[in-house]
Design a protein around this motif. Structure first.
Motif, PDB file in Angstrom:
ATOM      1  N   CYS A   3     -14.219   5.359   6.757  1.00 22.92           N
ATOM      2  CA  CYS A   3     -13.185   4.443   7.229  1.00 22.92           C
ATOM      3  C   CYS A   3     -12.946   4.577   8.723  1.00 22.92           C
ATOM      4  CB  CYS A   3     -11.878   4.669   6.463  1.00 22.92           C
ATOM      5  SG  CYS A   3     -11.169   6.311   6.675  1.00 22.92           S
ATOM      6  N   CYS A  59     -11.525   2.073   3.314  1.00 20.48           N
ATOM      7  CA  CYS A  59     -11.021   2.702   2.092  1.00 20.48           C
ATOM      8  C   CYS A  59     -10.106   1.748   1.335  1.00 20.48           C
ATOM      9  CB  CYS A  59     -10.263   3.987   2.419  1.00 20.48           C
ATOM     10  SG  CYS A  59     -11.299   5.341   3.000  1.00 20.48           S
ATOM     11  N   VAL A  60      -9.177   1.134   2.055  1.00 22.26           N
ATOM     12  CA  VAL A  60      -8.244   0.207   1.417  1.00 22.26           C
ATOM     13  C   VAL A  60      -9.004  -0.978   0.827  1.00 22.26           C
ATOM     14  CG1 VAL A  60      -6.260  -1.300   1.773  1.00 22.26           C
ATOM     15  CG2 VAL A  60      -6.363   0.914   2.934  1.00 22.26           C
ATOM     16  N   ASN A  61      -9.939  -1.517   1.574  1.00 21.92           N
ATOM     17  CA  ASN A  61     -10.697  -2.661   1.071  1.00 21.92           C
ATOM     18  C   ASN A  61     -11.542  -2.303  -0.140  1.00 21.92           C
ATOM     19  OD1 ASN A  61      -9.654  -4.471   2.884  1.00 21.92           O
ATOM     20  ND2 ASN A  61     -11.310  -4.232   4.366  1.00 21.92           N
ATOM     21  N   TRP A 112      -0.168  -8.604   2.728  1.00 20.85           N
ATOM     22  CA  TRP A 112      -0.335  -7.469   3.643  1.00 20.85           C
ATOM     23  C   TRP A 112       0.509  -7.717   4.886  1.00 20.85           C
ATOM     24  CZ3 TRP A 112      -2.813  -3.280   1.905  1.00 20.85           C
ATOM     25  CH2 TRP A 112      -3.654  -3.437   0.801  1.00 20.85           C
ATOM     26  N   TYR A 118       0.818  -1.219   0.000  1.00 21.86           N
ATOM     27  CA  TYR A 118       0.000   0.000   0.000  1.00 21.86           C
ATOM     28  C   TYR A 118       0.847   1.262   0.000  1.00 21.86           C
ATOM     29  CZ  TYR A 118      -3.669   3.325   1.155  1.00 21.86           C
ATOM     30  OH  TYR A 118      -4.540   4.386   1.124  1.00 21.86           O
ATOM     31  N   LYS A 138       3.189   5.817  -1.206  1.00 23.54           N
ATOM     32  CA  LYS A 138       2.234   6.480  -2.091  1.00 23.54           C
ATOM     33  C   LYS A 138       3.012   7.399  -3.029  1.00 23.54           C
ATOM     34  CE  LYS A 138      -1.198   6.418   1.583  1.00 23.54           C
ATOM     35  NZ  LYS A 138      -1.925   7.215   2.582  1.00 23.54           N
ATOM     36  N   GLU A 143      -9.100  -1.671   6.828  1.00 25.63           N
ATOM     37  CA  GLU A 143      -9.693  -0.351   6.674  1.00 25.63           C
ATOM     38  C   GLU A 143     -10.605  -0.286   5.447  1.00 25.63           C
ATOM     39  OE1 GLU A 143      -8.913   4.148   5.906  1.00 25.63           O
ATOM     40  OE2 GLU A 143      -9.059   2.440   4.582  1.00 25.63           O
ATOM     41  N   GLU A 152      -7.403  -5.609   3.626  1.00 28.45           N
ATOM     42  CA  GLU A 152      -6.838  -5.226   4.913  1.00 28.45           C
ATOM     43  C   GLU A 152      -7.978  -4.993   5.891  1.00 28.45           C
ATOM     44  OE1 GLU A 152      -3.409  -2.378   6.637  1.00 28.45           O
ATOM     45  OE2 GLU A 152      -5.427  -1.795   6.093  1.00 28.45           O
ATOM     46  N   TRP A 157      -6.933   8.378  -3.456  1.00 28.63           N
ATOM     47  CA  TRP A 157      -8.094   8.065  -2.603  1.00 28.63           C
ATOM     48  C   TRP A 157      -8.992   9.278  -2.389  1.00 28.63           C
ATOM     49  CZ3 TRP A 157      -8.195  11.179   1.650  1.00 28.63           C
ATOM     50  CH2 TRP A 157      -6.992  11.628   2.196  1.00 28.63           C
ATOM     51  N   THR A 206      -0.805  -1.278  -4.770  1.00 26.11           N
ATOM     52  CA  THR A 206      -2.218  -0.892  -4.799  1.00 26.11           C
ATOM     53  C   THR A 206      -2.444   0.279  -5.745  1.00 26.11           C
ATOM     54  OG1 THR A 206      -2.512  -1.628  -2.511  1.00 26.11           O
ATOM     55  CG2 THR A 206      -4.168  -0.118  -3.398  1.00 26.11           C
ATOM     56  N   TYR A 207      -1.665   1.332  -5.601  1.00 26.02           N
ATOM     57  CA  TYR A 207      -1.912   2.536  -6.396  1.00 26.02           C
ATOM     58  C   TYR A 207      -1.485   2.370  -7.850  1.00 26.02           C
ATOM     59  CZ  TYR A 207      -3.461   4.986  -2.289  1.00 26.02           C
ATOM     60  OH  TYR A 207      -4.195   5.371  -1.186  1.00 26.02           O
TER      61      TYR A 207
END
Length: 312
Positions: free
Chosen positions: A154, A116-118, A100, A61, A64, A114, A112, A227, A69-70
């Motif tokens: 979240c 937002c992440v999910n 993870w 994750y 950034k 959270e 995960e 996000w 993920t991104y």
């Protein structure tokens, strides 16, 4: 200037979406141009940056905005064909190697903790046609986390019982991608409709109670959005659902019109600070193909609606 010609003089990731959304090109021509995303330009460059361990940027994750993920989220926005052999090879590496860290080595598509992440993982799982208990579990968790006001947050339930625009747009995009790529589902459609109503009741950027603009930054358009919520992202989501334009989008649409430059293009705005694999555009304040493409297709949807749905 000829804005359409300027948009077409671009990376395949831009070209195929312009052909599909603005010029009504034949399906086979659109598909052929989309196939080039994996082999040329930005898409090919991103695929080449994947590590042997399946990760991008050395992390799942973070950092950034160059982590696994991104980078996968960006490949989705570019329109990498999930059925392409290039996508299949990249996703196989993700399945085999990306976990993870905070969850004892749980697989990437298990998500995960959270929301937002999910939501991000679910949108990726749906887009890349990951089916099975991992994605189904993420979907069930997301549906179970919807709040009474229709949105998601979240920080819920420990720190807030009010929805967040940022979390809600991520959840809505994930639910729509599931419906589109995996299977239509009445419970998913109903949850998404409630979430979209949460945004529409607030005219996409205003407080329901006071009518004040909630956050000025939401009125400026970034790409990639990462996000973060903004008005153009919300409008593009509503457009992509296939629903009729809603009259409550009117003020947000006028905001999009006002952002247009005299030469017919929209600038890049409010780029979110962080690492980037490479630059796709010339920076904030400069003409943006991504924002111009998205603004033009949103306006075409809204202006072409056969009567506006009423609400509120």
């Amino acid at each position: 200037m000829d804005v359409t010609a300027w948009l077409l003089d671009a990376d395949p990731a831009i070209r195929w979406q312009v052909m599909r959304d603005l010029t009504n090109a034949p399906d086979d021509a659109v598909a052929a141009e989309r196939a080039r995303v994996a082999r040329a330009g930005w898409g090919a460059r991103l695929l080449a940056l994947q590590g042997e361990d399946g990760r991008w940027g050395g992390g799942t994750y973070s950092p950034k905005w160059v982590s696994t993920t991104y980078t996968l989220l960006l490949l989705r926005l570019l329109g990498l064909d999930p059925a392409s052999p290039e996508a299949a090879r990249a996703l196989e590496r993700v399945r085999e190697g990306v976990t993870w860290d905070g969850r004892g080595g749980a697989p990437f598509f298990g998500g995960e903790w959270e929301t937002c992440v999910n939501s991000m993982v679910l949108v990726l799982g749906a887009y890349f046609r990951e089916t099975g208990p991992l994605v189904d579990g993420l979907l069930d968790r997301l549906l179970g986390e919807q709040l009474e006001d229709g949105g998601w947050n979240c920080q819920a339930p420990r720190r807030s019982h009010r929805s967040s625009f940022n979390t809600t747009i991520l959840a809505l995009e994930a639910l729509l991608e599931f419906e589109r790529s995996i299977a239509p589902d009445p419970s998913v459609a109903a949850a998404r409709a409630r979430g979209e109503e949460y945004l529409l009741e607030r005219r996409l950027f205003r407080s329901r109670s006071t009518g004040e603009v909630i956050r000025e930054s939401w009125t400026r358009f970034s790409f990639p959005p990462q996000w973060h919520y903004d008005v153009l992202r919300a409008l593009d989501h509503l457009r992509s659902t296939g629903r009729a334009p809603d009259a409550r989008c009117g003020e947000a649409i006028e905001l999009v019109r006002r952002r247009r430059r005299a030469d017919g293009r929209w600038p890049l705005q409010h780029t979110h600070p962080g690492l980037r694999h490479f630059e796709m555009e010339d920076g904030d304040g400069k003409p943006s193909r991504w924002n111009t493409l998205r603004a033009l297709r949103v306006l075409a949807w809204y202006d072409g609606g056969s009567g506006l749905a009423s609400g509120g």
